[in-house]
Design an enzyme around this catalytic site. Structure first.
Site, PDB file in Angstrom:
ATOM      1  N   ARG A 246      44.486  41.651  36.801  1.00 24.41           N
ATOM      2  CA  ARG A 246      44.668  42.304  35.512  1.00 24.41           C
ATOM      3  C   ARG A 246      46.124  42.757  35.427  1.00 24.41           C
ATOM      4  NH1 ARG A 246      40.744  40.165  34.118  1.00 24.41           N
ATOM      5  NH2 ARG A 246      38.809  41.010  33.246  1.00 24.41           N
ATOM      6  N   GLU A 275      48.052  42.088  26.213  1.00 29.11           N
ATOM      7  CA  GLU A 275      47.711  40.690  25.967  1.00 29.11           C
ATOM      8  C   GLU A 275      47.354  40.538  24.495  1.00 29.11           C
ATOM      9  OE1 GLU A 275      44.754  39.402  28.785  1.00 29.11           O
ATOM     10  OE2 GLU A 275      46.083  39.715  30.476  1.00 29.11           O
ATOM     11  N   HIS A 294      46.295  34.191  30.168  1.00 21.04           N
ATOM     12  CA  HIS A 294      44.986  34.603  30.688  1.00 21.04           C
ATOM     13  C   HIS A 294      43.973  33.450  30.610  1.00 21.04           C
ATOM     14  CE1 HIS A 294      42.274  38.353  31.392  1.00 21.04           C
ATOM     15  NE2 HIS A 294      41.806  37.294  32.037  1.00 21.04           N
TER      16      HIS A 294
HETATM   17  P1  NDP Z   1      35.370  41.032  43.543  1.00 25.33           P
HETATM   18  O1  NDP Z   1      34.765  42.339  43.223  1.00 25.33           O
HETATM   19  O2  NDP Z   1      34.622  40.049  44.374  1.00 25.33           O
HETATM   20  O3  NDP Z   1      36.800  41.221  44.213  1.00 25.33           O
HETATM   21  C1  NDP Z   1      37.643  42.279  43.911  1.00 25.33           C
HETATM   22  C2  NDP Z   1      38.265  42.727  45.189  1.00 25.33           C
HETATM   23  O4  NDP Z   1      39.233  43.745  44.916  1.00 25.33           O
HETATM   24  C3  NDP Z   1      37.248  43.314  46.157  1.00 25.33           C
HETATM   25  O5  NDP Z   1      37.301  42.616  47.369  1.00 25.33           O
HETATM   26  C4  NDP Z   1      37.732  44.742  46.314  1.00 25.33           C
HETATM   27  O6  NDP Z   1      37.551  45.207  47.626  1.00 25.33           O
HETATM   28  C5  NDP Z   1      39.196  44.601  46.010  1.00 25.33           C
HETATM   29  N1  NDP Z   1      39.839  45.886  45.811  1.00 25.33           N
HETATM   30  C6  NDP Z   1      39.343  47.009  45.229  1.00 25.33           C
HETATM   31  N2  NDP Z   1      40.236  47.998  45.336  1.00 25.33           N
HETATM   32  C7  NDP Z   1      41.288  47.487  45.999  1.00 25.33           C
HETATM   33  C8  NDP Z   1      42.527  48.021  46.422  1.00 25.33           C
HETATM   34  N3  NDP Z   1      42.832  49.297  46.210  1.00 25.33           N
HETATM   35  N4  NDP Z   1      43.386  47.219  47.090  1.00 25.33           N
HETATM   36  C9  NDP Z   1      43.085  45.930  47.323  1.00 25.33           C
HETATM   37  N5  NDP Z   1      41.924  45.389  46.958  1.00 25.33           N
HETATM   38  C10 NDP Z   1      41.041  46.150  46.292  1.00 25.33           C
HETATM   39  O7  NDP Z   1      35.737  40.377  42.131  1.00 25.33           O
HETATM   40  P2  NDP Z   1      36.195  38.883  41.809  1.00 25.33           P
HETATM   41  O8  NDP Z   1      36.915  38.326  42.979  1.00 25.33           O
HETATM   42  O9  NDP Z   1      35.056  38.140  41.255  1.00 25.33           O
HETATM   43  O10 NDP Z   1      37.236  39.168  40.630  1.00 25.33           O
HETATM   44  C11 NDP Z   1      38.384  39.931  40.872  1.00 25.33           C
HETATM   45  C12 NDP Z   1      39.122  40.241  39.592  1.00 25.33           C
HETATM   46  O11 NDP Z   1      39.772  39.085  39.101  1.00 25.33           O
HETATM   47  C13 NDP Z   1      38.251  40.697  38.430  1.00 25.33           C
HETATM   48  O12 NDP Z   1      37.984  42.088  38.532  1.00 25.33           O
HETATM   49  C14 NDP Z   1      39.107  40.369  37.240  1.00 25.33           C
HETATM   50  O13 NDP Z   1      39.897  41.489  36.915  1.00 25.33           O
HETATM   51  C15 NDP Z   1      40.011  39.255  37.712  1.00 25.33           C
HETATM   52  N6  NDP Z   1      39.720  37.977  37.074  1.00 25.33           N
HETATM   53  C16 NDP Z   1      40.716  37.364  36.364  1.00 25.33           C
HETATM   54  C17 NDP Z   1      40.509  36.137  35.805  1.00 25.33           C
HETATM   55  C18 NDP Z   1      41.581  35.466  35.043  1.00 25.33           C
HETATM   56  O14 NDP Z   1      41.278  34.768  34.093  1.00 25.33           O
HETATM   57  N7  NDP Z   1      42.837  35.625  35.402  1.00 25.33           N
HETATM   58  C19 NDP Z   1      39.226  35.437  35.904  1.00 25.33           C
HETATM   59  C20 NDP Z   1      38.237  36.169  36.677  1.00 25.33           C
HETATM   60  C21 NDP Z   1      38.513  37.389  37.235  1.00 25.33           C
HETATM   61  P3  NDP Z   1      36.366  46.271  47.943  1.00 25.33           P
HETATM   62  O15 NDP Z   1      35.125  45.441  47.921  1.00 25.33           O
HETATM   63  O16 NDP Z   1      36.723  46.787  49.282  1.00 25.33           O
HETATM   64  O17 NDP Z   1      36.423  47.299  46.871  1.00 25.33           O
HETATM   65  C1  DGY Z   2      37.201  37.839  33.824  1.00 24.22           C
HETATM   66  O1  DGY Z   2      36.111  37.242  33.803  1.00 24.22           O
HETATM   67  O2  DGY Z   2      37.321  39.005  34.200  1.00 24.22           O
HETATM   68  C2  DGY Z   2      38.409  37.074  33.410  1.00 24.22           C
HETATM   69  O3  DGY Z   2      39.532  37.813  33.256  1.00 24.22           O
HETATM   70  C3  DGY Z   2      38.203  36.081  32.330  1.00 24.22           C
HETATM   71  O4  DGY Z   2      37.296  35.123  32.757  1.00 24.22           O
END
Ligand code: NDP
Ligand code: DGY
Length: 329
Positions: A246, A275, A294
């Site tokens: 994000r 955005e 995005h």
């Molecule tokens: P997950 O919840 O699997 O992964 C998020 C990770 O962030 C977790 O492992 C979490 O660790 C970690 N995290 C939380 N706090 C911190 C911190 N302070 N420092 C480092 N890591 C931290 O979610 P996803 O992998 O499925 O998705 C991640 C993010 O990607 C979404 O929240 C979204 O914002 C973004 N996204 C963007 C997209 C795009 O189009 N660009 C598409 C899809 C997603 P812990 O479990 O220890 O809290």
């Molecule tokens: C999400 O799912 O959070 C992405 O940013 C868009 O797919």
């Protein structure tokens, strides 16, 4: 079919969504769907009107769902289903307080988003947009030894901030490029890190040792503004910074400074604040900054599956059944 005292339940859908989801909603025959029938975001005033009396809300990451929206909806609202895995646009505390359930779309977009992240990383590190531009504008005069050189993954150290579902999928895709060390940081060590030989390190170590930093954590109060002046100042001058999480995880003024002063080599961003990023934003003027609109999850197939899942989450919530992907509040 499920009705509330003889009447169909009301659903508000804040945007045109892929047909997969709409078909499921109409075929269920339990709800009266009202749709903001546009490819553009619903204006706030229309959102506040549209949710009135709704039992279910299907929303997007561009809709801020806060106390005002929940109050406008009123006590009927039982379920919010977002067409995203990220849920930083939802006021979770307020939602929880009101006993509303939340559905989201984890897993189904992991591959598409990881793939886009790799594409962005390579495009940024190997300066693809600059190269394409030079071909078009006549800047390509000859093969030149140091022209448009960049950085390669072979033998490199990659640091992933947030080794969650997407972070892990990114790591798996980067390793075959010959990455030597895979570091990650976060709140807790992850058992799945073993699949990619990931080393759990303090953030400072990750920042100073990495040749490529990839941000794939969720946006939380803790990660907001995490990548700031102090962060960039610890990076190698030759390092490449990639963010597909994000925009608000990054302080964009500090990033601009780091990129324009040569503190870091390049950045690739799929997410920004705001955005869309204004076309005259300073970051857009930089050759060493690649900004995408995005599009992490943007494959036809993934968006169709997200739409399907969001609809089934909504129906599950409306019918007091299991939701295929319910967020634990
Ligand atoms: P997950 O919840 O699997 O992964 C998020 C990770 O962030 C977790 O492992 C979490 O660790 C970690 N995290 C939380 N706090 C911190 C911190 N302070 N420092 C480092 N890591 C931290 O979610 P996803 O992998 O499925 O998705 C991640 C993010 O990607 C979404 O929240 C979204 O914002 C973004 N996204 C963007 C997209 C795009 O189009 N660009 C598409 C899809 C997603 P812990 O479990 O220890 O809290
Ligand atoms: C999400 O799912 O959070 C992405 O940013 C868009 O797919």
């Amino acid at each position: 079919c499920m009705q509330t005292v003889g009447k169909l339940m009301k659903i508000f859908v804040t945007r045109r969504i892929p047909p997969e989801g709409m078909k499921i909603l109409s075929a269920a025959g339990v709800c009266e769907v009202s749709l903001w029938d546009s490819d553009e975001p619903v204006p706030r005033s229309e959102l506040l009107k549209g949710v009135q009396g709704a039992h279910g809300l299907l929303c997007l990451l561009s809709d801020k769902i806060d106390a005002e929206v929940l109050d406008a909806a009123g006590p009927n609202l039982k379920v919010i289903s977002t067409l995203s895995v990220g849920f930083d646009h939802l006021a979770i505390d307020e939602i929880k307080k009101r006993g509303i359930r939340v559905g989201y779309t984890p897993d189904v977009l992991t591959d598409a988003t990881a793939e886009l992240t790799v594409a962005l990383l390579l495009a940024t590190a190997r300066r693809l947009p600059e190269g394409v531009e030079e071909v078009k504008n006549g800047g390509w005069s000859s093969w030149k030894p140091l022209w448009l050189c960049g950085y390669g993954l072979s033998g490199s150290t990659v640091g992933i901030i947030g080794l969650g579902r997407i972070g892990l999928a990114i790591a798996k895709r980067l390793l075959p490029f010959g990455v030597k060390r895979l570091l990650y940081s976060g709140r807790t060590a992850k058992s799945h890190a073993a699949e990619v030989n990931g080393e759990f390190v303090p953030l400072d170590t990750l920042v100073s040792d990495s040749d490529f930093i990839v941000v794939s954590c969720s946006l939380t109060p803790e990660t907001q503004g995490l990548c700031n002046k102090a962060f960039f100042s610890k990076m190698k001058n030759t390092a490449v910074f990639i963010n597909t999480s994000r925009g608000a995880v990054v302080n964009q003024e500090d990033l601009y400074e780091a990129l324009s002063s040569g503190q870091i080599a390049a950045a690739g961003l799929d997410v920004t604040t705001p955005e869309p990023l204004p076309t005259n934003h300073p970051l857009v003027t930089l050759k060493n900054c690649v900004v995408l609109p995005h599009i992490g999850s943007a494959t036809y197939s993934t968006r169709g599956i997200m739409s399907d899942l969001a609809a089934r989450n909504l129906l599950g919530g409306l019918q007091h059944r299991d939701m295929p992907s319910e967020l634990t509040l």
